[in-house]
Design an enzyme around this catalytic site. Structure first.
Site, mmCIF file in Angstrom:
data_model
loop_
_atom_site.group_PDB
_atom_site.id
_atom_site.type_symbol
_atom_site.label_atom_id
_atom_site.label_comp_id
_atom_site.label_asym_id
_atom_site.label_seq_id
_atom_site.Cartn_x
_atom_site.Cartn_y
_atom_site.Cartn_z
ATOM 1 N N LYS A 22 -0.078 -23.959 1.975
ATOM 2 C CA LYS A 22 -0.868 -22.973 1.243
ATOM 3 C C LYS A 22 -2.203 -23.568 0.795
ATOM 4 O O LYS A 22 -3.272 -22.981 1.017
ATOM 5 C CB LYS A 22 -0.092 -22.485 0.012
ATOM 6 C CG LYS A 22 -0.867 -21.465 -0.811
ATOM 7 C CD LYS A 22 -0.282 -21.222 -2.179
ATOM 8 C CE LYS A 22 -0.780 -22.250 -3.171
ATOM 9 N NZ LYS A 22 -0.699 -21.794 -4.570
ATOM 10 N N ASN A 23 -2.148 -24.747 0.156
ATOM 11 C CA ASN A 23 -3.370 -25.335 -0.385
ATOM 12 C C ASN A 23 -4.366 -25.716 0.706
ATOM 13 O O ASN A 23 -5.571 -25.715 0.473
ATOM 14 C CB ASN A 23 -3.026 -26.555 -1.243
ATOM 15 C CG ASN A 23 -2.340 -26.165 -2.539
ATOM 16 O OD1 ASN A 23 -2.413 -25.022 -2.976
ATOM 17 N ND2 ASN A 23 -1.653 -27.112 -3.163
ATOM 18 N N CYS A 118 -2.453 -19.925 -12.083
ATOM 19 C CA CYS A 118 -1.357 -20.235 -12.996
ATOM 20 C C CYS A 118 -1.882 -20.787 -14.323
ATOM 21 O O CYS A 118 -2.893 -21.482 -14.360
ATOM 22 C CB CYS A 118 -0.409 -21.265 -12.372
ATOM 23 S SG CYS A 118 0.580 -20.599 -11.027
ATOM 24 N N ARG A 123 -8.339 -26.845 -16.136
ATOM 25 C CA ARG A 123 -8.824 -27.120 -14.781
ATOM 26 C C ARG A 123 -10.282 -26.648 -14.601
ATOM 27 O O ARG A 123 -10.564 -25.740 -13.822
ATOM 28 C CB ARG A 123 -7.906 -26.459 -13.751
ATOM 29 C CG ARG A 123 -6.480 -26.934 -13.843
ATOM 30 C CD ARG A 123 -5.669 -26.579 -12.629
ATOM 31 N NE ARG A 123 -5.268 -25.199 -12.614
ATOM 32 C CZ ARG A 123 -4.530 -24.648 -11.661
ATOM 33 N NH1 ARG A 123 -4.116 -25.376 -10.657
ATOM 34 N NH2 ARG A 123 -4.201 -23.388 -11.686
ATOM 35 N N LEU A 127 -16.776 -30.591 -12.291
ATOM 36 C CA LEU A 127 -17.046 -31.503 -11.187
ATOM 37 C C LEU A 127 -17.602 -30.782 -9.968
ATOM 38 O O LEU A 127 -18.411 -31.335 -9.220
ATOM 39 C CB LEU A 127 -15.778 -32.279 -10.810
ATOM 40 C CG LEU A 127 -15.300 -33.297 -11.851
ATOM 41 C CD1 LEU A 127 -14.025 -33.990 -11.371
ATOM 42 C CD2 LEU A 127 -16.377 -34.340 -12.127
ATOM 43 N N ASP A 308 2.677 -31.040 -8.152
ATOM 44 C CA ASP A 308 3.303 -29.788 -7.719
ATOM 45 C C ASP A 308 4.779 -29.942 -7.363
ATOM 46 O O ASP A 308 5.433 -28.964 -6.993
ATOM 47 C CB ASP A 308 2.545 -29.196 -6.520
ATOM 48 C CG ASP A 308 1.276 -28.481 -6.942
ATOM 49 O OD1 ASP A 308 1.121 -28.226 -8.155
ATOM 50 O OD2 ASP A 308 0.444 -28.164 -6.071
ATOM 51 N N ILE A 330 -1.755 -35.026 -14.531
ATOM 52 C CA ILE A 330 -2.750 -34.208 -13.824
ATOM 53 C C ILE A 330 -3.138 -32.966 -14.619
ATOM 54 O O ILE A 330 -4.316 -32.713 -14.862
ATOM 55 C CB ILE A 330 -2.221 -33.787 -12.433
ATOM 56 C CG1 ILE A 330 -1.737 -35.020 -11.651
ATOM 57 C CG2 ILE A 330 -3.309 -33.039 -11.665
ATOM 58 C CD1 ILE A 330 -2.805 -36.041 -11.360
ATOM 59 N N ARG A 400 3.314 -16.429 -4.422
ATOM 60 C CA ARG A 400 2.023 -17.073 -4.217
ATOM 61 C C ARG A 400 2.154 -18.370 -3.436
ATOM 62 O O ARG A 400 1.180 -18.840 -2.853
ATOM 63 C CB ARG A 400 1.350 -17.354 -5.564
ATOM 64 C CG ARG A 400 0.992 -16.105 -6.358
ATOM 65 C CD ARG A 400 0.228 -16.447 -7.626
ATOM 66 N NE ARG A 400 -0.859 -17.340 -7.308
ATOM 67 C CZ ARG A 400 -1.065 -18.515 -7.904
ATOM 68 N NH1 ARG A 400 -0.225 -18.953 -8.820
ATOM 69 N NH2 ARG A 400 -2.087 -19.264 -7.556
#
Length: 421
Positions: A22-23, A118, A123, A127, A308, A330, A400
């Site tokens: 997915k990512n 989410c 986040r 950057l 994850d 993270i 998702r």
């Protein structure tokens, strides 16, 4: 709202095909904005987030067609007629911010809403903005939108990221392919999804070296052309299904799995007493001897233990022999599944970014609520090892990131069904 009902008991046996990442796919799709020629992705996962990105690209004027039951995405951006990524679409998914770099590089301007996704921490986009401004972009935040322009075009630069952000690395990398001159990204993210993006961009004519290391060098080109690219295996789905027999018992082969995608994760499984064997078709996973052993886990950027997979790992450690300590480095707010696991009889103490899990003999089924994507699947995994019935509500998060999860788990013997409400 739909719920998933899991009845615990019984070992798991069989094989599960692992989908494309997915990512990776959500990063590859915006790359179509860099060229007027078609980009085709194969091995695409069939997920709601992919549909959301398709919707976003269509709103910008790109064409995106799903074929072969959704596993092939044919895209074309020959006629981009809108440069505004609207909040109504972007709010659904954080990866929507990845249209910013490509649009700036090719069109010279873009207006992109701050993203959603989410609820696992802020986040921020800092950057992304830092890197694109280094390339010559002018970016202003107004009314929840990033207004970006590059009136003189983008120019290569040396960019050192304060944190090895995956999203920032991806946005800067895509923008740099069409910038004039050489761009050096230092402290770049090293995830397999970054390497997959670089492979695709090279097929499109980009000049990129160093992907997979902490320093990526990009020599800008005047234009990119079309390509066909297979999406890399989803290492998070892979790790999730590897944990299924580890939690419930049995032996499962994950088709398409690769050790190099989950090496640090496999090291923790081995320490916990889980056997992982490479086969010609993927990875075969089985519990070695009875109850798993406690292990400590610290989430880190790749090649470290993936954030994850932290929730799913916690589900396994709930019934481990001994005490495990999990450090989440993270994202903040990423232990929201802990109280739900506690409802099932787990013994978990959370203090800031640290969770201490005291293994118990058995979990018990209970009504629980999914708080985010990875938490939802961790509760399903826990339910397969629990006594009685577990009802997981708010499972819309699941769609998702996991395709056909009920079908895949049922195929290896899990007692699981989705209840439509």
């Amino acid at each position: 709202m739909d719920s998933i009902v899991v009845t615990g008991g019984g070992e798991l046996h069989g094989e599960i095909p692992i989908a494309g990442a997915k990512n990776a796919c959500l990063t590859l799709m915006p790359a179509t904005l860099l060229s007027e020629e078609p980009l085709t992705l194969t091995n695409a996962p069939r997920l709601s987030d992919i549909k959301t990105m398709t919707e976003l690209l269509a709103s910008l004027g790109a064409e995106a067609t799903s074929m072969q039951d959704g596993q092939v995405l044919a895209m074309s951006s020959h006629d981009i007629n809108n440069h505004v990524a609207d909040y109504d679409i972007v709010r659904k998914m954080r990866a929507s911010n990845l249209v910013l770099g490509p649009m700036l590089a090719r069109l010279g301007h873009a207006v992109v809403s701050l993203p959603g996704g989410c609820a696992i921490g802020a986040r921020p986009m800092d950057l992304h903005i830092f890197g694109l401004e280094k390339l010559g972009a002018e970016i202003e935040l107004k009314d929840g939108y990033l207004h970006a322009k590059a009136p003189r075009g983008l120019k290569g630069a040396e960019i050192e990221l304060a944190f090895a952000s995956v999203g920032a690395t991806e946005n800067i990398l895509m923008a740099a392919t069409l910038a004039k001159g050489t761009t050096v990204i230092r402290n770049a993210a090293r995830e397999p999804e970054i390497v997959d993006l670089a492979d695709c961009l090279r097929q499109m004519g980009a000049q990129i070296d160093g992907d997979g290391t902490s320093e990526i060098v990009v020599q800008g080109v005047d234009r990119l052309h079309g390509a066909t690219h297979p999406v890399v295996t989803d290492r998070i789905e892979l790790g999730t299904y590897m944990l299924a027999p580890a939690i419930a018992g049995g032996e499962v082969e994950c088709l398409g799995g690769r050790i190099d995608l989950v090496k640090s994760f496999v090291e923790k499984l081995d320490a916990a007493g889980i056997q992982v064997e490479e086969t010609e078709r993927g990875l075969k996973v089985a519990r070695k001897n009875g109850r798993v052993s406690a292990v400590d886990v610290t989430t880190e950027p790749f090649p470290g233990f993936p954030t994850d997979l932290q929730a799913q790992m916690m589900a396994m450690l709930c019934t481990a022999n001994g005490t495990s300590v999990l450090h989440e480095t993270i994202f903040e707010n990423r232990f929201m599944h802990a109280p739900e696991l506690t409802r099932m009889g787990a013994n978990i103490e959370v203090h800031g970014g640290t969770a201490t899990v005291h293994g118990v003999d058995k979990l018990k089924g209970a009504p629980v609520m999914a708080t985010d994507l990875r938490a939802s699947v961790s509760l399903i995994l826990a339910g397969m090892a629990a006594e009685g019935e577990t009802v997981v509500s708010r499972v819309y998060h699941l769609d998702r990131g996991y395709e056909k999860v009920v079908r895949k788990l049922s195929s290896i013997g899990a007692k699981i069904e989705r209840i439509k409400e």
